[in-house]
Design a protein around this motif. Sequence first.
Motif, PDB file in Angstrom:
ATOM      1  N   GLU A  23       0.834  -1.212   0.000  1.00  0.00           N
ATOM      2  CA  GLU A  23       0.000   0.000   0.000  1.00  0.00           C
ATOM      3  C   GLU A  23       0.865   1.256   0.000  1.00  0.00           C
ATOM      4  N   THR A  24       1.866   1.249  -0.888  1.00  0.00           N
ATOM      5  CA  THR A  24       2.714   2.421  -1.087  1.00  0.00           C
ATOM      6  C   THR A  24       2.302   3.082  -2.389  1.00  0.00           C
ATOM      7  N   ASN A  25       3.027   4.118  -2.773  1.00  0.00           N
ATOM      8  CA  ASN A  25       2.713   4.824  -4.014  1.00  0.00           C
ATOM      9  C   ASN A  25       4.014   5.216  -4.724  1.00  0.00           C
ATOM     10  N   ASP A  79      19.706  -6.486  -9.126  1.00  0.00           N
ATOM     11  CA  ASP A  79      18.916  -5.858 -10.184  1.00  0.00           C
ATOM     12  C   ASP A  79      18.457  -4.451  -9.815  1.00  0.00           C
ATOM     13  N   PHE A  80      18.054  -4.279  -8.541  1.00  0.00           N
ATOM     14  CA  PHE A  80      17.552  -2.979  -8.087  1.00  0.00           C
ATOM     15  C   PHE A  80      18.143  -2.633  -6.728  1.00  0.00           C
ATOM     16  N   LEU A  81      18.300  -1.344  -6.501  1.00  0.00           N
ATOM     17  CA  LEU A  81      18.731  -0.838  -5.202  1.00  0.00           C
ATOM     18  C   LEU A  81      17.565  -0.095  -4.582  1.00  0.00           C
ATOM     19  N   VAL A  82      17.336  -0.328  -3.309  1.00  0.00           N
ATOM     20  CA  VAL A  82      16.295   0.393  -2.571  1.00  0.00           C
ATOM     21  C   VAL A  82      17.015   1.248  -1.537  1.00  0.00           C
ATOM     22  N   HIS A  83      16.906   2.550  -1.711  1.00  0.00           N
ATOM     23  CA  HIS A  83      17.537   3.500  -0.800  1.00  0.00           C
ATOM     24  C   HIS A  83      16.457   4.028   0.142  1.00  0.00           C
ATOM     25  N   ILE A  84      16.693   3.906   1.433  1.00  0.00           N
ATOM     26  CA  ILE A  84      15.741   4.380   2.438  1.00  0.00           C
ATOM     27  C   ILE A  84      16.386   5.543   3.155  1.00  0.00           C
ATOM     28  N   GLN A  85      15.764   6.713   3.047  1.00  0.00           N
ATOM     29  CA  GLN A  85      16.311   7.924   3.642  1.00  0.00           C
ATOM     30  C   GLN A  85      15.352   8.411   4.725  1.00  0.00           C
ATOM     31  N   GLY A  86      15.867   8.548   5.933  1.00  0.00           N
ATOM     32  CA  GLY A  86      15.054   8.981   7.061  1.00  0.00           C
ATOM     33  C   GLY A  86      15.275   8.043   8.236  1.00  0.00           C
ATOM     34  N   GLU A  87      14.592   8.328   9.314  1.00  0.00           N
ATOM     35  CA  GLU A  87      14.730   7.522  10.530  1.00  0.00           C
ATOM     36  C   GLU A  87      13.822   6.299  10.458  1.00  0.00           C
ATOM     37  N   MET A  88      14.449   5.129  10.441  1.00  0.00           N
ATOM     38  CA  MET A  88      13.715   3.868  10.452  1.00  0.00           C
ATOM     39  C   MET A  88      14.458   2.909  11.352  1.00  0.00           C
ATOM     40  N   ASP A  89      13.761   2.328  12.317  1.00  0.00           N
ATOM     41  CA  ASP A  89      14.449   1.401  13.223  1.00  0.00           C
ATOM     42  C   ASP A  89      14.690   0.060  12.529  1.00  0.00           C
ATOM     43  N   ALA A  90      15.564  -0.739  13.115  1.00  0.00           N
ATOM     44  CA  ALA A  90      15.985  -2.011  12.520  1.00  0.00           C
ATOM     45  C   ALA A  90      14.812  -2.955  12.301  1.00  0.00           C
ATOM     46  N   ASN A  95      11.160  -5.750   8.608  1.00  0.00           N
ATOM     47  CA  ASN A  95       9.805  -6.042   8.132  1.00  0.00           C
ATOM     48  C   ASN A  95       9.643  -5.667   6.661  1.00  0.00           C
ATOM     49  N   PHE A  96      10.206  -4.503   6.279  1.00  0.00           N
ATOM     50  CA  PHE A  96      10.143  -4.056   4.893  1.00  0.00           C
ATOM     51  C   PHE A  96      10.879  -5.052   3.985  1.00  0.00           C
ATOM     52  N   MET A  97      12.061  -5.484   4.416  1.00  0.00           N
ATOM     53  CA  MET A  97      12.833  -6.456   3.640  1.00  0.00           C
ATOM     54  C   MET A  97      12.066  -7.768   3.484  1.00  0.00           C
ATOM     55  N   GLN A  98      11.446  -8.235   4.558  1.00  0.00           N
ATOM     56  CA  GLN A  98      10.678  -9.479   4.501  1.00  0.00           C
ATOM     57  C   GLN A  98       9.489  -9.336   3.560  1.00  0.00           C
ATOM     58  N   SER A  99       8.858  -8.165   3.570  1.00  0.00           N
ATOM     59  CA  SER A  99       7.726  -7.927   2.672  1.00  0.00           C
ATOM     60  C   SER A  99       8.174  -7.968   1.218  1.00  0.00           C
ATOM     61  N   LEU A 100       9.322  -7.346   0.940  1.00  0.00           N
ATOM     62  CA  LEU A 100       9.840  -7.372  -0.432  1.00  0.00           C
ATOM     63  C   LEU A 100      10.211  -8.795  -0.835  1.00  0.00           C
ATOM     64  N   ALA A 101      10.915  -9.491   0.046  1.00  0.00           N
ATOM     65  CA  ALA A 101      11.338 -10.861  -0.246  1.00  0.00           C
ATOM     66  C   ALA A 101      10.136 -11.789  -0.421  1.00  0.00           C
ATOM     67  N   GLY A 102       9.003 -11.443   0.176  1.00  0.00           N
ATOM     68  CA  GLY A 102       7.801 -12.257   0.077  1.00  0.00           C
ATOM     69  C   GLY A 102       7.037 -12.087  -1.218  1.00  0.00           C
ATOM     70  N   LEU A 103       7.398 -11.096  -2.030  1.00  0.00           N
ATOM     71  CA  LEU A 103       6.735 -10.915  -3.319  1.00  0.00           C
ATOM     72  C   LEU A 103       7.098 -12.082  -4.227  1.00  0.00           C
ATOM     73  N   SER A 104       6.135 -12.558  -4.987  1.00  0.00           N
ATOM     74  CA  SER A 104       6.340 -13.772  -5.789  1.00  0.00           C
ATOM     75  C   SER A 104       7.494 -13.647  -6.780  1.00  0.00           C
ATOM     76  N   SER A 105       7.756 -12.472  -7.291  1.00  0.00           N
ATOM     77  CA  SER A 105       8.799 -12.311  -8.314  1.00  0.00           C
ATOM     78  C   SER A 105      10.177 -11.978  -7.739  1.00  0.00           C
ATOM     79  N   VAL A 106      10.244 -11.705  -6.451  1.00  0.00           N
ATOM     80  CA  VAL A 106      11.521 -11.319  -5.841  1.00  0.00           C
ATOM     81  C   VAL A 106      12.227 -12.573  -5.349  1.00  0.00           C
ATOM     82  N   ARG A 107      13.442 -12.771  -5.845  1.00  0.00           N
ATOM     83  CA  ARG A 107      14.225 -13.939  -5.437  1.00  0.00           C
ATOM     84  C   ARG A 107      15.042 -13.667  -4.187  1.00  0.00           C
ATOM     85  N   MET A 108      15.393 -12.385  -3.979  1.00  0.00           N
ATOM     86  CA  MET A 108      16.227 -12.066  -2.822  1.00  0.00           C
ATOM     87  C   MET A 108      16.146 -10.570  -2.536  1.00  0.00           C
TER      88      MET A 108
END
Length: 126
Positions: A23-25, A79-90, A95-108
């Motif tokens: 649910e991002t944009n 293939d892609f780099l995800v840059h996160i800028q701002g305050e985000m705890d570990a 959780n964000f990494m697990q959500s990305l890794a859980g996408l059917s097309s994402v291998r890692m």
Amino acid sequence: CLLGVVTDDPDFKLCWRINQALETNFEKLDDLELFHRKLKNDQLFSIFAYDDDEAMVTFRIIKNRSDQGYFLDELKPIDFLVHIQGEMDAERISNFMQSLAGLSSVRMCVPVDLTRIRNMDRLLLW
């Protein structure tokens, strides 16, 4: 924070999947144009961004490969780099990494060791 994503999806489809699942944009920005000194040519990299105004965090997804070479040569398998800028705890990053890794097309989806990056200037452009 910098993450690496391995997927067979093209950029627009990866961002569409992320938008649906999280649910991002993410929206397409103008391609990032850089001059590569060694190759002596311009490189164009597709880039998408999403601002989470509530958390005051900006996410950017940049394609690591173009017809003219790599955004970060040290990370050729990525293939892609995800840059996160701002305050985000570990925990939230995990959780964000697990959500990305859980996408059917994402291998890692892995954190990038910034000490391996020789050309840090490229990360300061966005």
